[in-house]
Scaffold this motif. Structure first.
Motif, mmCIF file in Angstrom:
data_model
loop_
_atom_site.group_PDB
_atom_site.id
_atom_site.type_symbol
_atom_site.label_atom_id
_atom_site.label_comp_id
_atom_site.label_asym_id
_atom_site.label_seq_id
_atom_site.Cartn_x
_atom_site.Cartn_y
_atom_site.Cartn_z
ATOM 1 N N ARG A 89 0.855 -1.305 0.023
ATOM 2 C CA ARG A 89 0.083 0.038 0.152
ATOM 3 C C ARG A 89 0.931 1.543 0.019
ATOM 4 O O ARG A 89 0.701 2.451 -0.762
ATOM 5 C CB ARG A 89 -0.934 0.012 1.293
ATOM 6 C CG ARG A 89 -1.928 -1.117 1.074
ATOM 7 C CD ARG A 89 -2.987 -1.044 2.381
ATOM 8 N NE ARG A 89 -3.747 0.180 2.083
ATOM 9 C CZ ARG A 89 -3.842 1.197 3.281
ATOM 10 N NH1 ARG A 89 -3.316 0.772 4.321
ATOM 11 N NH2 ARG A 89 -4.636 2.185 3.171
ATOM 12 N N ARG A 90 1.779 1.496 0.720
ATOM 13 C CA ARG A 90 3.033 2.561 0.788
ATOM 14 C C ARG A 90 3.586 2.604 -0.511
ATOM 15 O O ARG A 90 3.676 3.803 -0.907
ATOM 16 C CB ARG A 90 3.738 2.083 1.907
ATOM 17 C CG ARG A 90 3.245 2.677 3.411
ATOM 18 C CD ARG A 90 4.530 2.570 4.295
ATOM 19 N NE ARG A 90 5.128 1.440 4.608
ATOM 20 C CZ ARG A 90 4.776 0.267 5.554
ATOM 21 N NH1 ARG A 90 3.673 0.385 6.164
ATOM 22 N NH2 ARG A 90 5.537 -0.807 5.309
ATOM 23 N N ASN A 91 3.908 1.456 -1.040
ATOM 24 C CA ASN A 91 4.539 1.530 -2.448
ATOM 25 C C ASN A 91 3.860 2.096 -3.472
ATOM 26 O O ASN A 91 4.264 2.931 -4.113
ATOM 27 C CB ASN A 91 5.126 0.047 -2.800
ATOM 28 C CG ASN A 91 6.311 -0.158 -1.947
ATOM 29 O OD1 ASN A 91 6.848 0.491 -1.176
ATOM 30 N ND2 ASN A 91 6.791 -1.542 -1.992
ATOM 31 N N ILE A 92 2.628 1.693 -3.578
ATOM 32 C CA ILE A 92 1.599 2.140 -4.494
ATOM 33 C C ILE A 92 1.354 3.662 -4.369
ATOM 34 O O ILE A 92 1.339 4.611 -5.344
ATOM 35 C CB ILE A 92 0.327 1.452 -4.769
ATOM 36 C CG1 ILE A 92 -0.400 1.769 -5.978
ATOM 37 C CG2 ILE A 92 -0.707 1.434 -3.548
ATOM 38 C CD1 ILE A 92 0.210 1.416 -7.306
ATOM 39 N N LYS A 93 1.057 4.134 -3.136
ATOM 40 C CA LYS A 93 1.007 5.657 -3.085
ATOM 41 C C LYS A 93 2.207 6.396 -3.163
ATOM 42 O O LYS A 93 1.971 7.323 -4.049
ATOM 43 C CB LYS A 93 0.740 5.843 -1.320
ATOM 44 C CG LYS A 93 -0.540 5.460 -1.224
ATOM 45 C CD LYS A 93 -0.897 5.507 0.333
ATOM 46 C CE LYS A 93 -2.331 4.953 0.798
ATOM 47 N NZ LYS A 93 -2.725 5.381 2.074
ATOM 48 N N LEU A 94 3.259 5.844 -3.008
ATOM 49 C CA LEU A 94 4.563 6.677 -3.434
ATOM 50 C C LEU A 94 4.731 6.530 -5.017
ATOM 51 O O LEU A 94 4.985 7.803 -5.569
ATOM 52 C CB LEU A 94 5.633 5.682 -2.648
ATOM 53 C CG LEU A 94 7.349 6.498 -3.056
ATOM 54 C CD1 LEU A 94 7.236 7.795 -2.364
ATOM 55 C CD2 LEU A 94 8.289 5.482 -2.781
ATOM 56 N N SER A 95 4.589 5.631 -5.543
ATOM 57 C CA SER A 95 4.615 5.501 -6.978
ATOM 58 C C SER A 95 3.548 6.423 -7.648
ATOM 59 O O SER A 95 3.775 7.005 -8.661
ATOM 60 C CB SER A 95 4.491 4.042 -7.455
ATOM 61 O OG SER A 95 5.506 3.169 -7.164
ATOM 62 N N THR A 96 2.454 6.388 -7.231
ATOM 63 C CA THR A 96 1.597 7.320 -7.771
ATOM 64 C C THR A 96 1.744 8.682 -7.724
ATOM 65 O O THR A 96 1.723 9.562 -8.488
ATOM 66 C CB THR A 96 0.102 7.087 -7.103
ATOM 67 O OG1 THR A 96 -0.215 5.710 -7.335
ATOM 68 C CG2 THR A 96 -1.065 7.894 -7.634
ATOM 69 N N GLN A 97 2.140 9.195 -6.314
ATOM 70 C CA GLN A 97 2.651 10.428 -6.219
ATOM 71 C C GLN A 97 3.664 10.890 -7.029
ATOM 72 O O GLN A 97 3.822 12.193 -7.688
ATOM 73 C CB GLN A 97 2.827 10.771 -4.743
ATOM 74 C CG GLN A 97 1.785 10.707 -3.631
ATOM 75 C CD GLN A 97 2.115 10.797 -2.516
ATOM 76 O OE1 GLN A 97 3.223 10.921 -2.027
ATOM 77 N NE2 GLN A 97 1.105 10.625 -1.328
#
Length: 156
Positions: A89-97
Motif C-alpha cells: 500500500r505504501r509503495n503504490i501511494k509513493l509510486s502514484t505521487q
C-alpha cells in the motif's frame, strides 16, 4: 561468477525442512518405496554458483516474470520475496505521487518497482519507485530503454 541467494521465505515449508522434503519426494519417486531418510539442513540462505552475462541475466528475468531478481555488484543474484500488504500500500501511494509529480512537471520520467537498472558498479537493482531526468532518458537508445536501464536513477 554469480550466486543465487534464495531467501527461506520463498519456500512453503521451513527452510531447514525444504531440502529434506525435496529429497524425500525425489527418493520416493525414484525408488517407489517409503523409507525414513536422514534429515538434511540448509543455512538460512541457499547459495548456488552460476556464471551469467548481462544478457543471460536479462533473459532469466524475462523467462521468470513471476519472480523478482536483483544482482549485486559482486554478482550475487537475489530472489526478492513479495512485500506484505502494508508495504504494498505504501509503495503504490509513493509510486502514484511520483508519477503525478513527474507528469505535471514534465522534467523527467518515473518508474515503478518492476524497472531494472544496470548501475555503474555492475549491480542490477529495482527500487520501489524511481525517477530520471528527461535529458538522460532521451539520450538512451530504444534498445537501452527496453532492457535494464543503464543509468543510476536521479531519485529513488
Amino acid at each position: 561468477m554469480t550466486s543465487f541467494l534464495i531467501p527461506c521465505s520463498l519456500f512453503p515449508v521451513p527452510c531447514s525442512l525444504f531440502p529434506t522434503v525435496l529429497f524425500k519426494l525425489y527418493f520416493l519417486f525414484q525408488k517407489n518405496i517409503l523409507e525414513v531418510i536422514n534429515m538434511v539442513y540448509l543455512p538460512d540462505t541457499l547459495e548456488l554458483t552460476i556464471n551469467l552475462s548481462d544478457e543471460q541475466f536479462f533473459q532469466l528475468c524475462q523467462d521468470n516474470r513471476d519472480l523478482r531478481f536483483e544482482r549485486t555488484s559482486e554478482g550475487y543474484l537475489i530472489i526478492m520475496s513479495p512485500t506484505g500488504g502494508n508495504t504494498g500500500r505504501r509503495n503504490i501511494k509513493l509510486s502514484t505521487q511520483l508519477e503525478l509529480w513527474s507528469s505535471q512537471m514534465k522534467l523527467g520520467v518515473a518508474f515503478d518497482s518492476n524497472t531494472g537498472f544496470k548501475l555503474p558498479n555492475g549491480a542490477n537493482r529495482s527500487p520501489d519507485a524511481s525517477w530520471i531526468k528527461r535529458e538522460r532518458w532521451e539520450e538512451l537508445t530504444p534498445e537501452q530503454q527496453d532492457k535494464f536501464v543503464p543509468l543510476c536513477p536521479d531519485f529513488v
